[in-house]
Design an enzyme around this catalytic site. Structure first.
Site, PDB file in Angstrom:
ATOM      1  N   ASP A 119      -1.134   7.055   6.404  1.00 42.19           N
ATOM      2  CA  ASP A 119      -2.226   6.159   6.040  1.00 42.19           C
ATOM      3  C   ASP A 119      -2.428   5.198   7.206  1.00 42.19           C
ATOM      4  OD1 ASP A 119      -3.936   4.215   5.103  1.00 42.19           O
ATOM      5  OD2 ASP A 119      -2.704   3.649   3.369  1.00 42.19           O
ATOM      6  N   LYS A 157     -11.889  -1.336   8.368  1.00 37.36           N
ATOM      7  CA  LYS A 157     -11.197  -2.181   9.352  1.00 37.36           C
ATOM      8  C   LYS A 157     -11.813  -1.852  10.726  1.00 37.36           C
ATOM      9  CE  LYS A 157      -8.055  -2.681   5.967  1.00 37.36           C
ATOM     10  NZ  LYS A 157      -7.917  -3.828   5.075  1.00 37.36           N
ATOM     11  N   TRP A 187       0.835  -1.207   0.000  1.00 33.46           N
ATOM     12  CA  TRP A 187       0.000   0.000   0.000  1.00 33.46           C
ATOM     13  C   TRP A 187       0.863   1.248   0.000  1.00 33.46           C
ATOM     14  CZ3 TRP A 187      -4.053  -1.737  -1.917  1.00 33.46           C
ATOM     15  CH2 TRP A 187      -4.529  -3.012  -1.566  1.00 33.46           C
TER      16      TRP A 187
END
Lengths: 354, 354
Positions: free
Chosen positions: B170, B194, B103
């Site tokens: 992030d 999440k 990511w």
């Protein structure tokens, strides 16, 4: 409290079956012992949802394998930017736009970030009360963009021009509401929150052969080709909105598809416009020939009746009838899922105002 | 079927209360006779939801009025592009990135569309099995970007560097899971799916004074300042995902906030890592000091036991334990809503493999 008559302009009424099935899926999705909210988008339970949500759009629009469907986040407002990113040439890019209202104007604004934008016609001079008709789209444009229905002003394009370039249409507020030759369009996009499903997802249906021709290096999330290649799973999609969209489209397919919806929508619109034309207390904002079947924007001819009318429709269990804040008055949205019984209740209330 | 033990990496388990309340809101939201899916985002019923969803983030993170919170569509993947659009100078823009996994690498790729990107450190050489530590972020960068937790590899940053520029993180996969000095960060973003809520919405929390300094003409949807000005209602927001996110964060606040969640998360991780360290049949992919409290990525030391182990955990009602397709093995995600009882069941299954 009992169910209301929901004329909201969007997010808006969806079939009751969609509410019931999607609520059940949150408690236990397909009897798998998990909520739709907690499963992986790559699970064997969700992948078929995404596949069918993509396939059913092509069945309903009667489009072939030369088209692809993807579901994205960010709303139609992000599509205002993605369309030029994907279709406007990197060098000397040039697009033609039709300006029929606030959303069309917003699309024009974003396209200007990427190249030259020519507004081929606009009805802004008369507060968007009509759809421009006598315009020509010349040669040399990368695409032509129009907005099929204008929720705020209550206008709708009845025909679409033949253009010597790709035809792109924002159908957010009237997709799946009427029969069109959808193969005439090269790219259709629509925020789901009218006739498709709940807020939070946008559908893009694109003819594959118009992509990949700009010479532009497109950022990943903005790249239609990448989303197509990844089958709308480039990143985590909006799982629940996609599922509720599928339920809504299945309900449409099981109830006669677009052709049957069109008949129901025409009957609802005829009933309401009939009352407006009959009753001297009300008038529409727009020209009669451009009236939308989806959003009926109207006003009182005598403002002193406002309190009486507002009290009456609220007492009748009607919701979402206030006009857009930029126009005032009233707006009755007659989306696919609105039953004609709700329109009858509204007409009775209007009939009582003298 | 009874409820499963859901170790899915995201979308993932949420509190049962969130499923129940959000399902009820789909049938009838707050007793108003309408579904949460059919109400206007500008209605008096939804505006307070958005306001509270923005406010609760600042309460939980203990941030003041110098920060603003917005909810957007498009996922963290769109933030990979929005961060440089909003923070990288139009002329000679330059940003520093820490490369700790897939990511992070994707974020780096998108930032390169807008300016110079210097990767100050990377653990790619050892398949992202550790968090780089001895690096410096020099002067002259518009911002420094890092990824707090790496879901695929099971690594997590335990400390964050002091940098002479804006600190951007992030936190998609570990926000609200542990106590940090969040005021150290200038911009935090997180895909909801999440610890925050269901898929379909992304939260951005930004210190206002870092915005508006790039000299860049930012397209509307990509412009944080515009979303802030419009109170996250620039366009139709993902209504249901925002509502379910609010329910999730209210559940967290009502159960001791982040501090209490951290204690529960540490206990779950200790239990599972304890079994991995004790049991010679299992090992982690990453260095011990960098182990994530959220995602425990591990593998069998003897691949011949795969069928036995797979059958055993499936029989125990465990879901979502397969590792990411790029790494293989297993991954147990221990997000806030996962009860320790589920970890106990997994540990018992692991203990049975000899």
């Amino acid at each position: 409290m009992s169910k209301k008559h929901n004329f909201s302009a969007g997010p808006c009424i969806l079939p009751q079956e969609v509410f019931e099935k999607s609520a059940q899926a949150i408690l236990d999705f397909n009897g798998i012992g998990l909520s739709i909210l907690e499963i992986s988008h790559r699970s064997k339970d969700f992948v078929p949802v995404m596949e069918e949500a993509r396939a059913i759009v092509k069945r309903l629009l009667k489009l072939g394998d030369d088209y692809e469907v993807v579901y994205l986040g960010g709303g139609a407002s992000l599509q205002f930017l993605m369309v030029p990113f994907n279709l406007m040439k990197a060098e000397n890019g040039k697009a033609a736009y039709l300006d029929t209202g606030t959303w069309a104007a917003n699309a024009i604004k974003e396209a200007k970030h990427l190249g030259q934008v020519d507004v081929v016609a606009s009805s802004k001079d008369e507060n968007y009360s009509y759809i421009p008709k006598n315009y020509t789209v010349g040669e040399g444009y990368d695409y032509f963009h129009c907005t099929s229905n204008n929720t705020i002003y209550g206008t709708q394009m009845k025909t679409f021009p033949d253009v010597p370039t790709s035809l792109v249409c924002d159908m957010s507020s009237d997709i799946f509401s009427r029969v069109l030759d959808f193969s005439k369009f090269d790219l259709i996009y629509a925020g789901a929150q009218k006739n498709m499903g709940p807020a939070g997802v946008t559908m893009v249906c694109v003819k594959k052969d118009i992509l990949g021709k700009t010479g532009r290096n497109i950022p990943s999330y903005l790249d239609y080709s990448l989303h197509i290649k990844k089958e709308s799973m480039f990143n985590t999609p909006p799982v629940f909105p996609v599922y509720a969209t599928l339920l809504t489209l299945q309900h449409l397919e099981n109830n006669g598809g677009i052709a049957a919806a069109e008949i129901r929508n025409e009957a609802k619109a005829k009933l309401l416009y009939g009352e407006i034309d009959r009753n001297p207390m009300f008038e529409t904002f727009c020209k009669e020939e451009d009236r939308s079947l989806m959003n009926v924007s109207f006003k009182l001819t005598d403002e002193s009746k406002k309190e009486e009318f507002d009290n009456a429709w609220k007492a009748a269990g009607i919701n979402g009838l206030n006009g857009h804040r930029s126009l005032g008055g009233y707006r009755a949205s007659l989306y696919n899922a609105l039953p004609i019984e709700s329109v009858q209740v509204l007409v009775e209330v209007m009939n009582s105002i003298k």
